[in-house]
Design a protein around this motif. Structure first.
Motif, PDB file in Angstrom:
ATOM      1  N   ASN A  15      10.519 -10.537  46.090  1.00 45.86           N
ATOM      2  CA  ASN A  15      11.243 -10.211  44.828  1.00 45.86           C
ATOM      3  C   ASN A  15      12.688 -10.567  45.052  1.00 45.86           C
ATOM      4  O   ASN A  15      13.439  -9.961  44.503  1.00 45.86           O
ATOM      5  CB  ASN A  15      10.952  -8.887  44.339  1.00 45.86           C
ATOM      6  N   LEU A  16      12.943 -11.919  45.367  1.00 48.42           N
ATOM      7  CA  LEU A  16      14.249 -12.341  45.626  1.00 48.42           C
ATOM      8  C   LEU A  16      14.528 -13.194  44.254  1.00 48.42           C
ATOM      9  O   LEU A  16      13.618 -13.874  43.716  1.00 48.42           O
ATOM     10  CB  LEU A  16      14.335 -13.294  47.061  1.00 48.42           C
ATOM     11  N   LEU A  17      15.967 -13.422  43.906  1.00 46.10           N
ATOM     12  CA  LEU A  17      16.174 -13.997  42.711  1.00 46.10           C
ATOM     13  C   LEU A  17      16.317 -15.754  43.163  1.00 46.10           C
ATOM     14  O   LEU A  17      17.001 -15.948  44.058  1.00 46.10           O
ATOM     15  CB  LEU A  17      17.575 -13.660  42.340  1.00 46.10           C
ATOM     16  N   ALA A  18      15.557 -16.429  42.784  1.00 48.62           N
ATOM     17  CA  ALA A  18      15.424 -17.894  43.030  1.00 48.62           C
ATOM     18  C   ALA A  18      16.656 -18.331  42.777  1.00 48.62           C
ATOM     19  O   ALA A  18      17.034 -19.585  43.466  1.00 48.62           O
ATOM     20  CB  ALA A  18      14.339 -18.631  42.309  1.00 48.62           C
ATOM     21  N   GLY A  19      17.426 -18.106  41.621  1.00 45.76           N
ATOM     22  CA  GLY A  19      18.611 -18.689  41.348  1.00 45.76           C
ATOM     23  C   GLY A  19      20.043 -18.488  42.155  1.00 45.76           C
ATOM     24  O   GLY A  19      21.172 -18.709  41.870  1.00 45.76           O
ATOM     25  N   ARG A  20      19.758 -17.411  42.925  1.00 49.79           N
ATOM     26  CA  ARG A  20      20.983 -16.902  43.849  1.00 49.79           C
ATOM     27  C   ARG A  20      20.624 -17.296  45.484  1.00 49.79           C
ATOM     28  O   ARG A  20      19.569 -17.532  45.884  1.00 49.79           O
ATOM     29  CB  ARG A  20      21.019 -15.311  43.651  1.00 49.79           C
ATOM     30  N   LEU A  56      23.573  -8.617  45.037  1.00 50.43           N
ATOM     31  CA  LEU A  56      23.074  -7.952  43.707  1.00 50.43           C
ATOM     32  C   LEU A  56      23.143  -6.380  43.860  1.00 50.43           C
ATOM     33  O   LEU A  56      23.674  -5.969  42.892  1.00 50.43           O
ATOM     34  CB  LEU A  56      21.677  -8.501  43.523  1.00 50.43           C
ATOM     35  N   TYR A  72      19.048 -21.258  49.509  1.00 40.14           N
ATOM     36  CA  TYR A  72      18.513 -20.509  48.501  1.00 40.14           C
ATOM     37  C   TYR A  72      17.152 -20.082  49.099  1.00 40.14           C
ATOM     38  O   TYR A  72      16.677 -20.660  50.162  1.00 40.14           O
ATOM     39  CB  TYR A  72      18.243 -21.550  47.233  1.00 40.14           C
ATOM     40  N   GLU A  88      14.467 -22.407  50.237  1.00 37.38           N
ATOM     41  CA  GLU A  88      14.598 -22.997  51.637  1.00 37.38           C
ATOM     42  C   GLU A  88      14.129 -22.141  52.803  1.00 37.38           C
ATOM     43  O   GLU A  88      14.420 -22.488  53.984  1.00 37.38           O
ATOM     44  CB  GLU A  88      15.861 -23.565  51.575  1.00 37.38           C
ATOM     45  N   ARG A 145      19.088  -6.929  51.357  1.00 33.54           N
ATOM     46  CA  ARG A 145      19.328  -6.368  50.173  1.00 33.54           C
ATOM     47  C   ARG A 145      19.124  -4.997  49.839  1.00 33.54           C
ATOM     48  O   ARG A 145      20.076  -4.371  49.243  1.00 33.54           O
ATOM     49  CB  ARG A 145      18.357  -7.209  48.954  1.00 33.54           C
ATOM     50  N   LEU A 160      10.957  -9.033  39.908  1.00 33.27           N
ATOM     51  CA  LEU A 160      12.210  -9.084  40.128  1.00 33.27           C
ATOM     52  C   LEU A 160      12.994  -7.681  39.342  1.00 33.27           C
ATOM     53  O   LEU A 160      14.124  -7.306  39.798  1.00 33.27           O
ATOM     54  CB  LEU A 160      12.759 -10.568  39.588  1.00 33.27           C
ATOM     55  N   GLU A 176      17.724 -16.032  35.863  1.00 34.40           N
ATOM     56  CA  GLU A 176      16.275 -16.551  36.340  1.00 34.40           C
ATOM     57  C   GLU A 176      15.427 -17.457  35.377  1.00 34.40           C
ATOM     58  O   GLU A 176      14.611 -18.276  35.434  1.00 34.40           O
ATOM     59  CB  GLU A 176      15.503 -15.339  36.930  1.00 34.40           C
ATOM     60  N   LYS A 200      17.379 -24.694  42.256  1.00 36.28           N
ATOM     61  CA  LYS A 200      17.496 -23.441  42.964  1.00 36.28           C
ATOM     62  C   LYS A 200      16.382 -22.603  42.745  1.00 36.28           C
ATOM     63  O   LYS A 200      15.729 -22.016  43.759  1.00 36.28           O
ATOM     64  CB  LYS A 200      18.997 -22.831  42.278  1.00 36.28           C
ATOM     65  N   SER A 201      15.950 -22.345  41.428  1.00 32.70           N
ATOM     66  CA  SER A 201      14.784 -21.677  41.175  1.00 32.70           C
ATOM     67  C   SER A 201      13.503 -22.343  41.442  1.00 32.70           C
ATOM     68  O   SER A 201      13.581 -23.491  42.357  1.00 32.70           O
ATOM     69  CB  SER A 201      14.840 -21.265  39.832  1.00 32.70           C
TER      70      SER A 201
END
Lengths: 328, 254
Positions: free
Chosen positions: A92-97, A105, A137, A140, A153, B135, B157, B233-234
């Protein structure tokens, strides 16, 4: 540290009613690693989610570090949750961070300011061994690395309790071991109390001080592992040392001997042969290191029926071994 | 009939196109801004007030959540189902109330925003629903408030599919802005009708089509680029996979 008292939870969807938890009580002592083991659908996920009230129980109370969570207002509950970190099976990680952003967070939510947040995130990433990945990210990273971020986290806000919802179930065996070692390290170094749920006995063997077996929404047994293994008829102990189904050996007495601590070193079989002149056959054995101690279980076959072996069995029991006569 | 061989034909065409394009961009730009400001929260509320959603029980009442959800659903469906040409006319009293007139580009912004808001809200709804509920739980476990979950988890997101949704919205606003032109709203649609249709100038008509096509192309390209940047990124595949389905599910009205 964690006290779950008489918690019940029922799910209704359409016409079906599922009793996920039925009068479940659980005590987790400060500083220990407590494992709840059960098959999928046994209610273990509901149980751990009830501890931080992601799933509010229908009845019963949940107390963590002195706060009765089930009695708190929403705002007070949010504050109390800061003392409870949680890691998830699917990370459950934020993909955009970035990795660092994900770790920050929780700190943002608490309201820690920028520079301090950055320092704390890097510090905690170093603890989980990911300081070189701070700018990467989640997409990766490997599964094990993602879970390390998840752990970082959860730890960033200095919680007192860590909840682990099948944290290693999506990982391969080797990665599982390294994550479990990390959990153990956190437990020792930070003095964190850990409640984990799993369906893998290996997880319990490797890190847990105490365990509970859950089945059909009920806790079947619970206790400290060192005590469980010397408890006659303990299902957890049987799961810890799987010897398979009892063999059919008519005319013989089959016994399971469980030894732990000091008794693990004594020459049992030789003693039986010498003192009682018995021809002992070994049918199975399992040895594990549990909580840093050697413990094991051996299944032996003694010729003749059980009534004739009262003396040697009593002798073994005197030496602190747990002897169970199989099929009796 | 306009004579293309007249000496000032091309400079006149250029002049007319420039004014028309300016008006179109103004109408589209302002209504887009309003659409984002209103549509984004509306979309979030549409998802949130569903049962099991973040705002399932606002003010501690599950009933209030259900009522709000029903009302929003009704308003959005109404806004999406009334044909634009009817909506535009029906809104005239309202437009007059807000802007003071119902003629000209500024007046056109009102019906444009009204038609685009529910459209974009649906796009936002779809994008937000794509966000893994795990999330939200993770943020809750960290003690996040509902507002923090929205601002730190849901919106960031869902950014990539939301940008793609926005570009589809802009395209339809441009589309409708041309229709506004036919009833004295100004812009490129007005040019096409007054010169291309009423005065039989095919060149004007073609020029308008080219300009509109160019605007749409540029905006679409920009949106794709932005969406990719955030999707890098996402989950890159997910946002791209979602967009055709997303479009198909919301486009049939237009």
């Amino acid at each position: 540290m964690i006290s779950v008292q008489h918690v019940s939870k029922t799910f209704r969807s359409g016409g079906t009613v599922t009793a996920a938890l039925q009068d479940v009580s659980l005590e987790v002592a400060e500083g220990e690693i407590f494992g709840v083991i059960g098959q999928s659908g046994a209610g273990k996920s509901t149980l751990i989610r009830a501890v931080n009230l992601l799933e509010r129980p229908d009845s019963g109370t949940v107390t963590v570090d002195g706060d009765e969570l089930t009695a708190l207002s929403p705002a007070a509950l949010r504050t109390a949750r800061r003392k409870i970190g949680m890691v998830f099976q699917h990370f459950n990680l934020l993909a955009g961070r970035t990795v660092r952003g994900n770790v920050e967070l929780g700190l943002e939510i608490i309201g820690v300011d920028g520079e301090q947040r950055r320092r704390r995130a890097l510090e905690i990433l170093e603890l989980v061994g990911l300081d070189d990945k701070a700018g990467a990210y989640p997409s990766e990273l490997s599964g094990g690395q993602k879970q390390r971020v998840g752990i970082a986290r959860a730890l960033a806000g200095n919680p007192k309790v860590l909840l682990s919802d099948e944290a290693t179930s999506a990982l391969d065996p080797e990665t599982t071991r390294s994550i479990l070692d990390l959990v153990k390290k956190i437990n020792t170094e930070l003095g964190l109390t850990v409640l984990l749920i799993t369906h893998e006995m290996d997880v319990v063997k490797r890190v847990c001080d105490s365990a509970a077996l859950i089945e059909g929404g009920r806790i079947i047994e619970q206790g400290r592992i060192v005590e469980l293994i010397s408890t006659a008829g303990s299902r957890l102990a049987h799961e810890l040392f799987p010897l398979g189904d009892p063999p059919s050996r008519p005319g013989d007495t089959v016994i399971d001997i469980t030894f732990s601590g000091g008794s693990a070193d004594s020459p049992v079989i030789a003693q039986l042969a010498r003192t009682y002149g018995l021809d002992v056959s070994i049918l199975g054995a399992a040895i594990e290191t549990i909580g840093g101690n050697q413990a094991g279980r051996t299944r032996l076959a003694l010729p003749g029926n059980p009534a004739g072996h009262a003396a040697p069995i009593a002798d073994l029991r005197r030496q602190g071994m747990l002897v169970e006569i199989v099929g009796e | 009939m306009i004579d293309p061989s007249a000496p000032d034909f091309w400079s006149g065409l250029f002049q007319v196109l420039l004014v028309g394009t300016g008006q179109t961009l103004y109408m589209v730009g302002v209504s887009l801004l309003i659409t984002i400001i209103v549509g984004l929260p509306l979309g979030i509320l549409l998802v949130g007030t569903e049962s099991g959603g973040l705002f399932e029980s606002p003010f501690g009442s599950r009933r209030a959540g259900r009522v709000i959800n029903r009302v929003l659903e009704f308003v959005v469906n109404l806004g999406r189902s009334v044909p634009f040409i009817i909506l535009m006319v029906a809104l005239i009293p309202f437009t007059r109330l807000v802007v003071g007139t119902f003629i000209g580009p500024t007046a056109a912004i009102v019906p444009l925003a009204v038609v685009a808001i529910p459209f974009f809200a649906r796009m936002v709804e779809i994008a937000i629903k794509e966000v893994d509920t795990g999330l939200i739980e993770a943020a809750e476990s960290l003690g996040a408030t509902r507002w923090q979950i929205v601002s730190k988890v849901l919106v960031p997101e869902a950014l990539s599919p939301m940008i793609l949704g926005l570009s589809t919205t802009v395209t339809s606003i441009i589309n409708f802005s041309a229709m506004v032109g036919t009833v004295a709203g100004g812009g490129l649609g007005d040019v096409a009708v007054r010169y291309g249709y009423q005065r039989y100038s095919t060149i004007h008509m073609v020029a308008v089509i080219i300009v509109i096509f160019a605007i749409v192309m540029v905006l679409q390209g920009l949106a794709t680029l932005l969406a990719k940047r955030f999707a890098h990124k996402s989950r890159p595949t997910r946002a791209e996979k979602a967009s055709p389905a997303l479009r198909a599910s919301v486009m049939p009205g237009t």
